[in-house]
Each structure stands twice: as structure tokens, then as C-alpha cells.
Design an enzyme around this catalytic site. Structure first.
Site, PDB file in Angstrom:
ATOM      1  N   GLY A  11       0.821  -1.208   0.000  1.00 30.98           N
ATOM      2  CA  GLY A  11       0.000   0.000   0.000  1.00 30.98           C
ATOM      3  C   GLY A  11       0.853   1.255   0.000  1.00 30.98           C
ATOM      4  O   GLY A  11       2.080   1.206   0.147  1.00 30.98           O
ATOM      5  N   LYS A  12       0.207   2.410  -0.140  1.00 25.46           N
ATOM      6  CA  LYS A  12       0.941   3.674  -0.187  1.00 25.46           C
ATOM      7  C   LYS A  12       1.696   3.930   1.108  1.00 25.46           C
ATOM      8  O   LYS A  12       2.860   4.348   1.089  1.00 25.46           O
ATOM      9  CB  LYS A  12      -0.023   4.820  -0.500  1.00 25.46           C
ATOM     10  CG  LYS A  12      -0.601   4.753  -1.907  1.00 25.46           C
ATOM     11  CD  LYS A  12      -1.578   5.885  -2.165  1.00 25.46           C
ATOM     12  CE  LYS A  12      -2.146   5.799  -3.576  1.00 25.46           C
ATOM     13  NZ  LYS A  12      -3.136   6.888  -3.848  1.00 25.46           N
ATOM     14  N   MET A  13       1.040   3.681   2.238  1.00 22.73           N
ATOM     15  CA  MET A  13       1.720   3.852   3.516  1.00 22.73           C
ATOM     16  C   MET A  13       2.757   2.768   3.722  1.00 22.73           C
ATOM     17  O   MET A  13       3.852   3.023   4.226  1.00 22.73           O
ATOM     18  CB  MET A  13       0.702   3.848   4.655  1.00 22.73           C
ATOM     19  CG  MET A  13      -0.042   5.156   4.814  1.00 22.73           C
ATOM     20  SD  MET A  13       1.047   6.535   5.278  1.00 22.73           S
ATOM     21  CE  MET A  13       1.592   6.012   6.897  1.00 22.73           C
ATOM     22  N   GLY A  97      -1.149   1.284  12.454  1.00 20.02           N
ATOM     23  CA  GLY A  97      -1.596   2.543  11.879  1.00 20.02           C
ATOM     24  C   GLY A  97      -2.922   2.402  11.164  1.00 20.02           C
ATOM     25  O   GLY A  97      -3.466   3.381  10.656  1.00 20.02           O
ATOM     26  N   HIS A 153      -9.887  13.875   3.616  1.00 16.80           N
ATOM     27  CA  HIS A 153      -8.967  12.821   3.193  1.00 16.80           C
ATOM     28  C   HIS A 153      -9.235  12.440   1.746  1.00 16.80           C
ATOM     29  O   HIS A 153     -10.262  12.789   1.165  1.00 16.80           O
ATOM     30  CB  HIS A 153      -9.112  11.580   4.076  1.00 16.80           C
ATOM     31  CG  HIS A 153      -8.510  11.721   5.437  1.00 16.80           C
ATOM     32  ND1 HIS A 153      -9.118  12.440   6.458  1.00 16.80           N
ATOM     33  CD2 HIS A 153      -7.349  11.257   5.954  1.00 16.80           C
ATOM     34  CE1 HIS A 153      -8.353  12.385   7.536  1.00 16.80           C
ATOM     35  NE2 HIS A 153      -7.280  11.679   7.259  1.00 16.80           N
ATOM     36  N   LYS A 157      -9.883   6.387   1.241  1.00 19.13           N
ATOM     37  CA  LYS A 157      -9.822   6.069   2.670  1.00 19.13           C
ATOM     38  C   LYS A 157     -11.023   5.203   3.051  1.00 19.13           C
ATOM     39  O   LYS A 157     -12.151   5.469   2.644  1.00 19.13           O
ATOM     40  CB  LYS A 157      -9.809   7.349   3.500  1.00 19.13           C
ATOM     41  CG  LYS A 157      -9.657   7.110   4.996  1.00 19.13           C
ATOM     42  CD  LYS A 157      -9.438   8.411   5.726  1.00 19.13           C
ATOM     43  CE  LYS A 157      -9.402   8.200   7.245  1.00 19.13           C
ATOM     44  NZ  LYS A 157      -8.353   7.245   7.654  1.00 19.13           N
ATOM     45  N   GLY A 163      -9.915   8.217  12.265  1.00 11.09           N
ATOM     46  CA  GLY A 163      -9.538   7.929  13.642  1.00 11.09           C
ATOM     47  C   GLY A 163      -9.022   9.160  14.354  1.00 11.09           C
ATOM     48  O   GLY A 163      -9.249   9.350  15.562  1.00 11.09           O
TER      49      GLY A 163
END
Length: 262
Positions: A11-13, A97, A153, A157, A163
Site C-alpha cells: 500500500g501507499k503507507m 496505523g 482525506h 480512505k 480515527g
């Protein structure tokens, strides 16, 4: 040297975490997991051919093979709880996260972590600026209890509200205590005033182009105060992730919020 496995590596993160761990002299990347990239070289994924880590599909198998000190999870709300149970069963510390864990699930993971003498950090936001935004909002709420939150966002998402918005609202509500909040507005269209977290209106925007942004608006007699934070690039989360990787092994049980490590 703290050894790290990244779950949700594709993923991007996840990719940013791979790069950040590789660049930190106190951390060593030993494993990567992503259900859609089994057998892919992590080095090729992030443009570092010298990285020899191969992405695996099976988290349990990867844990047995690499035996990391810490697992970083940036996956999906659908699998984060099951992933966390698997990680703790193997005795590794955990940095989460991924949003979406319920309070009951966090309580359960706390008990599992205590039993295994492991630390778990669940952080709605790893940006140091976002953590400071929440702390400032908590301070302001004592003097200006009327507040609303707008969070913006990207449209990929998974959840709304974020959160970070939830935690901000909870902290504001706790700080303002029993203050009398007057709101006589009636919605002509249901939801026009947003959703509510701890009785604080939260408005979620989801559009292409955004990364992670939040405004906390306070109003009082004849004045307003706005606190805004913008993450313009996912790299803004990496200092917090790296800090968590280095600190979590010193903890036992579940900790909610990066502010406890600042």
C-alpha cells in the site's frame, strides 16, 4: 538494532514505511507481507535493488521465518484485528496505523499483549503535527467549549470519520467537561450538521487530491479560533512510525495514541 516486518507493504503507507525503515540506522527490515504481492521483491517495489527482502502472502509464515522484534501494520480495517492477534501469538511487538479497531477489540488486544509481555501501539495518526493539533485542541476546549471538526482525506480512505477526528473529539469532550453547549439548529436535511462523536459535530470530506487534513473550529462570544493541520505527503507520518518502532518494545500492553511517546 530493532528488526521490523511491514504488513500491508504494497500500500501507499506500507511502501513509505519500507523506505523509512531501510534508511534508519537503528532499524533493520527483515520481512514484508502483502496478500496481493506474494513473491515480489520489496527492493524492486521501492526502487532499492540492494534490498533482498521478498514480500510474502502469509503473515504467520513470515513471522515464523523472520522472527521480527516489531511488526508495523498498515492494512485494512477488515483484517487488522486478526493480524494483531496473529502477531501477538508469535510474541512480537506491534505498531498499528490501520484504523477501524473497536474499543472492545483494543481491550482484548491489551489483555493478549499483557499475557505475552508485548507492547502494542495503536495510533490514529503518526504525524507529529497532528498530535500537537490534538493537544492544542484539548487545551483550547477548556476555555472555548463550542467546537466542530472538519476532516478531509483522499477518496480511497476506508472509514469516515477518521480515527484522528474521533480521538480529537473525545479529547475535546473530556477537556470541556460539563460545559453547557447551546445549539438550536435543526437539520432540514438529515446529516447536514455532520455526524457526532462524543456529541461534537464531525464533518468528513472525501475527494481525490487530499492526503490527510483536519480543522478544529472553536467559537465563543465575538470570536473564533481555528486549528488546522495538513499532511501534504505521506512521508510526514514516517518520523512517528520510526519513533514507535524504537519505543514499543519498552512497553507492555496496548497504548492508544502516539502522544504517549513524545
Amino acid at each position: 538494532m530493532v528488526t521490523v516486518l511491514v504488513c500491508g507493504a504494497g500500500g501507499k503507507m506500507g511502501r513509505e514505511v519500507l523506505r523509512a525503515v531501510r534508511q534508519d540506522s537503528e532499524l533493520e527490515l527483515v520481512g514484508a507481507v502483502d496478500i496481493s504481492l506474494d513473491g515480489v521483491s520489496a527492493g524492486e517495489l521501492i526502487g532499492e535493488p540492494e534490498c533482498t527482502v521478498t514480500i510474502q502472502q502469509d503473515l504467520a509464515a513470515a513471522l515464523r521465518e523472520t522472527q521480527p522484534d516489531v511488526v508495523v501494520d498498515f492494512t485494512s480495517p477488515k483484517v487488522v484485528y486478526a493480524n494483531a492477534c496473529t502477531v501477538l501469538a508469535h510474541g512480537a511487538h506491534l505498531v498499528i496505523g490501520t484504523t477501524g479497531l473497536t474499543a472492545a477489540e483494543r481491550d482484548d488486544l491489551h489483555e493478549r499483549a499483557l499475557a505475552k509481555q508485548c507492547g502494542v501501539l495503536v495510533a490514529p495518526n503518526f504525524s507529529l503535527g497532528a498530535v500537537l493539533m490534538m493537544q492544542l485542541s484539548e487545551t483550547v476546549a477548556k476555555y472555548m467549549p463550542h467546537a466542530e471538526i472538519i476532516e478531509l482525506h483522499h477518496n480511497q480512505k476506508y472509514d469516515a470519520p477518521s480515527g484522528t477526528a474521533r480521538l480529537t473529539a473525545e479529547r475535546i469532550a473530556a477537556a470541556r467537561g460539563a460545559a453547557q453547549i447551546e445549539d438550536r439548529t435543526r437539520e432540514s436535511i438529515p446529516g447536514a450538521r455532520g455526524g457526532r462523536v462524543a456529541d461534537i459535530p464531525v464533518h468528513s470530506v472525501r475527494l481525490p487530491g487530499y492526503v490527510a487534513h483536519q480543522e478544529v473550529l472553536f467559537g465563543s462570544l465575538g470570536e473564533t479560533l481555528t486549528i488546522r493541520h495538513d499532511s501534504l505527503d505521506r512521508i510526514s507520518f514516517m518520523p512517528g512510525v520510526l519513533l514507535a518502532c524504537k519505543r514499543i518494545s519498552q512497553e507492555t500492553g496496548l497504548i492508544y495514541g502516539l502522544e504517549h511517546f513524545l
